[in-house]
Design a protein around this motif. Structure first.
Motif, PDB file in Angstrom:
ATOM      1  N   TYR A   1      -4.553   9.782   8.680  1.00 26.64           N
ATOM      2  CA  TYR A   1      -3.707  10.971   8.788  1.00 26.64           C
ATOM      3  C   TYR A   1      -2.233  10.624   8.943  1.00 26.64           C
ATOM      4  CZ  TYR A   1      -7.991  13.689   9.285  1.00 26.64           C
ATOM      5  OH  TYR A   1      -9.213  14.279   9.059  1.00 26.64           O
ATOM      6  N   LEU A   2      -1.877   9.357   8.848  1.00 25.09           N
ATOM      7  CA  LEU A   2      -0.472   8.975   8.781  1.00 25.09           C
ATOM      8  C   LEU A   2      -0.039   9.102   7.326  1.00 25.09           C
ATOM      9  CD1 LEU A   2      -0.615   5.762  11.005  1.00 25.09           C
ATOM     10  CD2 LEU A   2       0.252   8.007  11.669  1.00 25.09           C
ATOM     11  N   PRO A   3       0.983   9.895   7.037  1.00 23.14           N
ATOM     12  CA  PRO A   3       1.366  10.109   5.640  1.00 23.14           C
ATOM     13  C   PRO A   3       1.717   8.803   4.925  1.00 23.14           C
ATOM     14  CG  PRO A   3       2.434  11.717   7.068  1.00 23.14           C
ATOM     15  CD  PRO A   3       1.806  10.695   7.973  1.00 23.14           C
ATOM     16  N   ARG A   4       1.240   8.673   3.701  1.00 26.96           N
ATOM     17  CA  ARG A   4       1.463   7.450   2.932  1.00 26.96           C
ATOM     18  C   ARG A   4       2.951   7.154   2.741  1.00 26.96           C
ATOM     19  NH1 ARG A   4      -3.132   8.410  -1.748  1.00 26.96           N
ATOM     20  NH2 ARG A   4      -4.730   7.005  -0.888  1.00 26.96           N
ATOM     21  N   ARG A   5       3.733   8.196   2.510  1.00 24.20           N
ATOM     22  CA  ARG A   5       5.162   7.968   2.293  1.00 24.20           C
ATOM     23  C   ARG A   5       5.820   7.405   3.548  1.00 24.20           C
ATOM     24  NH1 ARG A   5       8.437  12.740  -0.496  1.00 24.20           N
ATOM     25  NH2 ARG A   5       6.966  12.128  -2.133  1.00 24.20           N
ATOM     26  N   ASP A   6       5.425   7.902   4.709  1.00 22.38           N
ATOM     27  CA  ASP A   6       5.962   7.377   5.965  1.00 22.38           C
ATOM     28  C   ASP A   6       5.511   5.936   6.183  1.00 22.38           C
ATOM     29  OD1 ASP A   6       7.011   9.887   6.270  1.00 22.38           O
ATOM     30  OD2 ASP A   6       5.639  10.506   7.871  1.00 22.38           O
ATOM     31  N   MET A   7       4.259   5.662   5.876  1.00 18.87           N
ATOM     32  CA  MET A   7       3.757   4.298   6.020  1.00 18.87           C
ATOM     33  C   MET A   7       4.561   3.336   5.146  1.00 18.87           C
ATOM     34  SD  MET A   7      -0.387   4.998   6.133  1.00 18.87           S
ATOM     35  CE  MET A   7      -0.780   3.248   6.087  1.00 18.87           C
ATOM     36  N   ALA A   8       4.804   3.742   3.912  1.00 18.94           N
ATOM     37  CA  ALA A   8       5.570   2.883   2.999  1.00 18.94           C
ATOM     38  C   ALA A   8       6.993   2.686   3.499  1.00 18.94           C
ATOM     39  CB  ALA A   8       5.576   3.487   1.595  1.00 18.94           C
ATOM     40  N   ALA A   9       7.589   3.754   4.044  1.00 17.40           N
ATOM     41  CA  ALA A   9       8.967   3.657   4.523  1.00 17.40           C
ATOM     42  C   ALA A   9       9.092   2.661   5.673  1.00 17.40           C
ATOM     43  CB  ALA A   9       9.468   5.033   4.944  1.00 17.40           C
ATOM     44  N   PHE A  10       8.052   2.546   6.493  1.00 16.62           N
ATOM     45  CA  PHE A  10       8.088   1.635   7.634  1.00 16.62           C
ATOM     46  C   PHE A  10       7.422   0.291   7.334  1.00 16.62           C
ATOM     47  CE2 PHE A  10       9.089   5.578   9.735  1.00 16.62           C
ATOM     48  CZ  PHE A  10       9.909   5.202  10.799  1.00 16.62           C
ATOM     49  N   GLY A  11       6.951   0.132   6.097  1.00 19.25           N
ATOM     50  CA  GLY A  11       6.318  -1.127   5.727  1.00 19.25           C
ATOM     51  C   GLY A  11       4.944  -1.318   6.339  1.00 19.25           C
ATOM     52  N   VAL A  12       4.200  -0.244   6.508  1.00 24.10           N
ATOM     53  CA  VAL A  12       2.868  -0.296   7.109  1.00 24.10           C
ATOM     54  C   VAL A  12       1.818  -0.124   6.018  1.00 24.10           C
ATOM     55  CG1 VAL A  12       1.267   0.841   8.697  1.00 24.10           C
ATOM     56  CG2 VAL A  12       3.676   0.579   9.322  1.00 24.10           C
TER      57      VAL A  12
ATOM     58  N   VAL B   1     -10.684  15.011   0.808  1.00 25.77           N
ATOM     59  CA  VAL B   1      -9.358  14.411   0.963  1.00 25.77           C
ATOM     60  C   VAL B   1      -9.347  13.550   2.219  1.00 25.77           C
ATOM     61  CG1 VAL B   1      -6.893  14.859   1.219  1.00 25.77           C
ATOM     62  CG2 VAL B   1      -8.295  16.378  -0.195  1.00 25.77           C
ATOM     63  N   THR B   2      -9.008  12.287   2.061  1.00 25.72           N
ATOM     64  CA  THR B   2      -8.981  11.370   3.214  1.00 25.72           C
ATOM     65  C   THR B   2      -7.605  10.755   3.433  1.00 25.72           C
ATOM     66  OG1 THR B   2      -9.675   9.500   1.832  1.00 25.72           O
ATOM     67  CG2 THR B   2     -11.412  10.792   2.910  1.00 25.72           C
ATOM     68  N   ARG B   3      -6.649  11.066   2.572  1.00 22.85           N
ATOM     69  CA  ARG B   3      -5.288  10.538   2.688  1.00 22.85           C
ATOM     70  C   ARG B   3      -4.304  11.653   2.340  1.00 22.85           C
ATOM     71  NH1 ARG B   3      -8.709   7.308   3.678  1.00 22.85           N
ATOM     72  NH2 ARG B   3      -8.681   5.028   3.456  1.00 22.85           N
ATOM     73  N   TYR B   4      -3.091  11.580   2.905  1.00 22.16           N
ATOM     74  CA  TYR B   4      -2.044  12.577   2.643  1.00 22.16           C
ATOM     75  C   TYR B   4      -0.762  11.845   2.273  1.00 22.16           C
ATOM     76  CZ  TYR B   4      -5.347  15.858   4.533  1.00 22.16           C
ATOM     77  OH  TYR B   4      -6.480  16.607   4.717  1.00 22.16           O
ATOM     78  N   ASP B   5      -0.188  12.235   1.142  1.00 16.34           N
ATOM     79  CA  ASP B   5       0.984  11.521   0.637  1.00 16.34           C
ATOM     80  C   ASP B   5       2.219  11.763   1.495  1.00 16.34           C
ATOM     81  OD1 ASP B   5      -0.331  10.283  -1.453  1.00 16.34           O
ATOM     82  OD2 ASP B   5       0.024  11.948  -2.843  1.00 16.34           O
ATOM     83  N   THR B   6       2.458  13.004   1.893  1.00 16.32           N
ATOM     84  CA  THR B   6       3.675  13.346   2.620  1.00 16.32           C
ATOM     85  C   THR B   6       3.338  14.126   3.885  1.00 16.32           C
ATOM     86  OG1 THR B   6       4.000  15.496   1.548  1.00 16.32           O
ATOM     87  CG2 THR B   6       4.890  13.546   0.410  1.00 16.32           C
ATOM     88  N   TYR B   7       4.324  14.235   4.761  1.00 16.44           N
ATOM     89  CA  TYR B   7       4.108  15.027   5.969  1.00 16.44           C
ATOM     90  C   TYR B   7       3.940  16.497   5.615  1.00 16.44           C
ATOM     91  CZ  TYR B   7       4.459  16.585  10.775  1.00 16.44           C
ATOM     92  OH  TYR B   7       4.179  17.142  12.000  1.00 16.44           O
ATOM     93  N   GLU B   8       4.595  16.941   4.568  1.00 16.68           N
ATOM     94  CA  GLU B   8       4.438  18.323   4.126  1.00 16.68           C
ATOM     95  C   GLU B   8       2.988  18.586   3.710  1.00 16.68           C
ATOM     96  OE1 GLU B   8       6.969  16.312   3.284  1.00 16.68           O
ATOM     97  OE2 GLU B   8       8.393  17.374   4.600  1.00 16.68           O
TER      98      GLU B   8
END
Length: 305
Positions: free
Chosen positions: A188-199, A120-127
């Motif tokens: 390790y930055l959650p994908r959902r957070d990245m999407a929310a901030f446009g990153v 696993v190299t990516r995490y969808d959510t902070y949870e």
């Protein structure tokens, strides 16, 4: 490898790779110090096994790393069951585990998270990230509790603050090491957070952070500070001789967040470090309390002689 040599190897791993944490361990009584080094050395050794480096991979790829981790896990099981402890760090780690009755469930949780890094190299959510950190960081915090010791009757109460401090430290490292982790193929930055901030991941590869990435880092730093706050009450549950070490580590790692903020939350332009003078000042501020606590431990109360 002799037990003494294994403890020394763990100490060197701590000194070479965890400078802030190593500095804090110098505030512990010497007899506790080597056991903390054993925990760090084991964690670092396992982390090195699973680290991904696509540029220079001499380990046989993911399959080779998995085999190495399987071998270490099997050797550890033998050692903890009373058999010989082989390798550079296992003699010290197994001795520490047996000496303090460290729960094997915490060790198994750590090894599960390390195995996760192989796939696993990516995490969808902070949870999702919290689940990973429960094994990789929180479990190390739990292993530390018996070594640091608590005031009488506080062993269970100290476990949750220890979890929180492990999470705080690891999230701080994730924010500091965005570029380094990306080079290893991990985010390790959650994908959902990245999407929310446009990153996007392309934003993580630049020489400097975009405005959106700076906002995301500030947001995740706020989460780290929440973990630090929830961990703070646990310091008073520890034995007095362990408190200066943990207070210093708390300030040193929290200082990395301060440096990240001072750089405008640009974690790509350079690796955030607490200045050497400030590290020395933190150490000096806690040294007197550490010395007083060690002296108090050496006194034998009247009636116990």
């Amino acid at each position: 490898m002799t037990l003494t040599a294994s403890y020394e190897r763990c100490r060197r791993l701590n000194a070479d790779h965890g400078r802030s944490y190593y500095l804090a361990t110098l505030l512990l009584p010497p007899w506790k110090r080597r056991h903390v080094h054993a925990l760090y050395g084991f964690a670092r050794y396992v982390d090195d096994i699973v680290d991904i480096d696509d540029v220079d991979d001499s380990s046989g790829g993911t399959a080779g790393r998995a085999a190495a981790l399987d071998g270490l896990t099997a050797a550890l099981g033998v050692a903890l069951d009373g058999g010989p402890a082989e390798g550079p760090v296992l003699p010290a780690f197994a001795h520490t585990v047996r000496s303090f009755g460290i729960e094997r469930a915490d060790i198994e949780a750590f090894l599960r998270s390390m195995r996760t890094d192989l796939a696993v190299t990516r995490y969808d959510t902070y949870e999702d990230l919290l689940v990973y950190m429960e094994g990789s960081a929180a479990a190390i915090g739990l292993m530390m509790v018996p070594v640091l010791e608590t005031v009488p009757g506080a062993e269970q109460a100290a476990r949750e603050p220890a979890r929180e401090l492990g999470r705080a430290f690891q999230l701080t490292n994730f924010l500091r090491d965005v570029s380094e982790d990306l080079a290893r193929g991990r985010v390790y930055l959650p994908r959902r957070d990245m999407a929310a901030f446009g990153v996007t991941e392309d934003d993580l590869a630049g020489p400097a952070a975009s405005g959106a990435l700076r906002e995301l880092v500030a947001y995740e730093a706020g989460r780290a500070r929440d973990h630090y706050r929830r961990a703070l009450a646990g310091v008073e549950l520890l034995a007095p001789s362990s408190r200066p070490c943990i207070r210093a580590a708390y300030e040193l790692y929290g200082g990395i967040l301060h440096e990240i903020a001072a750089a405008g939350h640009d974690v790509l332009a350079g690796r955030a470090r607490v200045p050497r003078r400030r590290r020395a000042a933190i150490f000096a501020r806690h040294l007197r309390a550490a010395s007083a606590a060690r002296r108090a431990e050496r006194r034998v109360p009247a009636g116990v002689r």
